[in-house]
Design an enzyme around this catalytic site. Structure first.
Site, short mmCIF file in Angstrom:
data_model
loop_
_atom_site.label_atom_id
_atom_site.label_comp_id
_atom_site.label_asym_id
_atom_site.label_seq_id
_atom_site.Cartn_x
_atom_site.Cartn_y
_atom_site.Cartn_z
N ILE A 164 0.83 -1.20 0.00
CA ILE A 164 0.00 0.00 0.00
C ILE A 164 0.86 1.25 0.00
O ILE A 164 0.61 2.20 -0.76
CB ILE A 164 -0.96 -0.01 1.20
CG1 ILE A 164 -1.97 -1.14 1.05
CG2 ILE A 164 -1.67 1.34 1.34
CD1 ILE A 164 -2.87 -1.34 2.25
N ASP A 266 -9.40 5.12 9.87
CA ASP A 266 -10.27 4.06 9.36
C ASP A 266 -10.24 2.83 10.26
O ASP A 266 -11.02 1.91 10.07
CB ASP A 266 -9.84 3.69 7.94
CG ASP A 266 -10.81 2.72 7.26
OD1 ASP A 266 -12.02 2.98 7.32
OD2 ASP A 266 -10.34 1.71 6.70
N GLU A 271 -13.15 -2.10 17.89
CA GLU A 271 -14.14 -1.87 16.84
C GLU A 271 -15.38 -2.72 17.09
O GLU A 271 -15.28 -3.83 17.60
CB GLU A 271 -13.54 -2.22 15.46
CG GLU A 271 -12.34 -1.35 15.09
CD GLU A 271 -11.79 -1.67 13.71
OE1 GLU A 271 -12.32 -2.60 13.06
OE2 GLU A 271 -10.84 -0.99 13.28
N HIS A 294 -13.63 1.22 9.14
CA HIS A 294 -12.74 0.17 8.62
C HIS A 294 -13.16 -0.23 7.21
O HIS A 294 -13.37 -1.43 6.91
CB HIS A 294 -12.75 -1.04 9.55
CG HIS A 294 -11.48 -1.85 9.46
ND1 HIS A 294 -10.95 -2.53 10.52
CD2 HIS A 294 -10.64 -2.11 8.41
CE1 HIS A 294 -9.85 -3.18 10.14
NE2 HIS A 294 -9.64 -2.93 8.86
N GLY A 297 -10.57 -1.09 2.44
CA GLY A 297 -10.61 -2.05 1.35
C GLY A 297 -12.02 -2.43 0.94
O GLY A 297 -12.21 -3.35 0.16
#
Length: 412
Positions: A164, A266, A271, A294, A297
């Site tokens: 990335i 993100d 979470e 999140h 992707g």
């Protein structure tokens, strides 16, 4: 150890459990192989996994399902795990390896989606769009250039220069950024990007700092109060890597003080497990802070590509014995099987195993068509193609070896 003899073609059907709303293309691919697939939209807790996994041969997960050693111990039929995402830190890879369970992931499939999100966030923060759009929704017309900047000519500091990070470097440079990066590994600089000798050096020069490190335990708490203090005044901060990397309380303090001009996150230390669950963070309610659930992707393109890639790896593992791109077992890129009989033999990596295998084959007049052996740490994996099925006595000799983890066969 799983010292078992298993003919995969006798698994009728191969049972697959896919969690966390994995893309339907994965279901299509696996069902096209004759597998029986169950698809759930949510993750499962440890207790739920203990009940669900007996009888399951292949498990597909994303980032919210945790596979502990206890879970794997209670999954006696599990052959492989597909992580339909980049990271694999949610899986106890050592425990899976020791039990002979292959783990696959998708290290490249959502790279572009994450890069585009980060670029969009940087531009939005530089133009103070979160604050301006909120005021418009409140009925306030605030037409002002105060605090708004172009990104052209700014310095982007990338922490973590892997798949990335390098693609972000290329796109950012095309937009006019000056790119610098820091990585503990030896990475080749793309374009005119420049490596920094230390994280502190990168922080001192960057107008925007973006994190793209992996989830290894050593990265926990990587970015805290000391690092934020060393960033340039009024710089921007992005985290699209792992939630545990950043101290969100320290980030809030530096945003409130005005030292950090804006941030986008993100990923978070804690979470929600399911769609619609409440989300808590010290960063909620701050001007010029972008919070996303999140979704780096989570584009249709990326999720379809991930589904295609990981499902293909699982199908190839079951159908051909291929462990190519497994993150925890020795990697064999087994060719399409042309011989009438194939044996896959995962074993303890000690001297003489291959010689012992071939001695058994020679003893029983087995004509070897092809043979492939890689090793990885404490394990080795031999795939042997033969012109005819091995006699049961030969298979029994291999199966009963003290070095056997598992033995599997494929017959035309």
């Amino acid at each position: 150890m799983r010292g078992v003899h298993l003919s995969l073609l006798t698994l009728v059907p191969v049972k697959v459990l896919l969690l966390e709303n994995i893309h339907p293309v994965a279901v299509e691919i696996l069902e096209s192989k004759g597998f029986e697939v169950e698809l759930l939209t949510h993750s499962l807790s440890e207790a739920e996994l203990l009940d669900a996994l007996p009888g399951v041969h292949l498990l597909g997960i994303r980032s919210h399902t945790t596979l502990t050693a206890k879970v794997l111990d209670n999954a006696p039929d599990l052959l492989a795990v597909g992580c339909f995402c980049i990271g694999t830190n949610q899986v106890n890879l050592d425990a899976a390896r020791d039990r002979g369970i292959a783990v696959f992931n998708a290290p490249y499939s959502n790279t572009r989606s994450v890069v585009e999100l980060v670029i969009g966030e940087i531009i939005a923060l530089a133009r103070r769009l979160p604050e301006k759009t909120q005021k418009m929704h409140e009925g306030v017309w605030d037409k002002s250039a105060k605090g708004s900047h172009e990104v052209r000519g700014r310095t982007l500091g990338i922490v973590g220069y892997g798949n990335i990070g390098t693609q972000l470097s290329n796109v950012a440079e095309a937009l006019g950024f000056r790119v610098i990066f820091f990585d503990t590994a030896d990475r080749l600089a793309h374009g005119t990007a420049r490596r920094m000798r230390s994280l502190d050096e990168l922080l001192a020069e960057s107008d925007v700092v973006t994190l793209h490190v992996d989830g290894r335990p050593g990265n926990a708490g990587l970015f805290g109060a000391d690092q934020f203090a060393k960033m340039k005044p009024r710089s921007l901060f992005i985290n699209a890597s792992r939630g545990m990397v950043v101290d969100d309380v320290a980030l809030r303090e530096h945003i409130v003080s005005g030292h950090i001009a804006g941030a986008a996150l993100d990923v978070f230390p804690i979470e929600p497990k399911a769609q619609g669950d409440p989300f808590e963070s010290p960063l909620r309610g701050l001007d010029n802070v972008i919070l996303t659930p999140h979704v780096g992707g989570s584009t249709q393109e990326a999720q379809e590509e991930i589904g295609y890639f990981v499902a293909g790896k699982l199908a190839s593992y079951v159908g051909q014995g291929s462990t190519a791109l497994s993150v925890n077992l020795p990697e064999v890129q087994a060719p399409e099987r042309e011989a009438s009989f194939r044996v896959g033999y995962l074993h303890v990596n000690v001297p003489g195993v291959l010689a012992g295998i071939n001695s058994i084959l020679a003893e029983h007049d087995v004509n070897v068509v092809g043979q492939y052996l890689p090793t990885r740490g404490a394990q080795g994996y031999v795939v042997t193609d033969a012109a005819a099925p091995l006699p049961q006595v030969a298979l029994a000799q291999l199966r009963e070896s003290d070095h056997t983890i598992w033995l599997r066969t494929w017959t035309s």
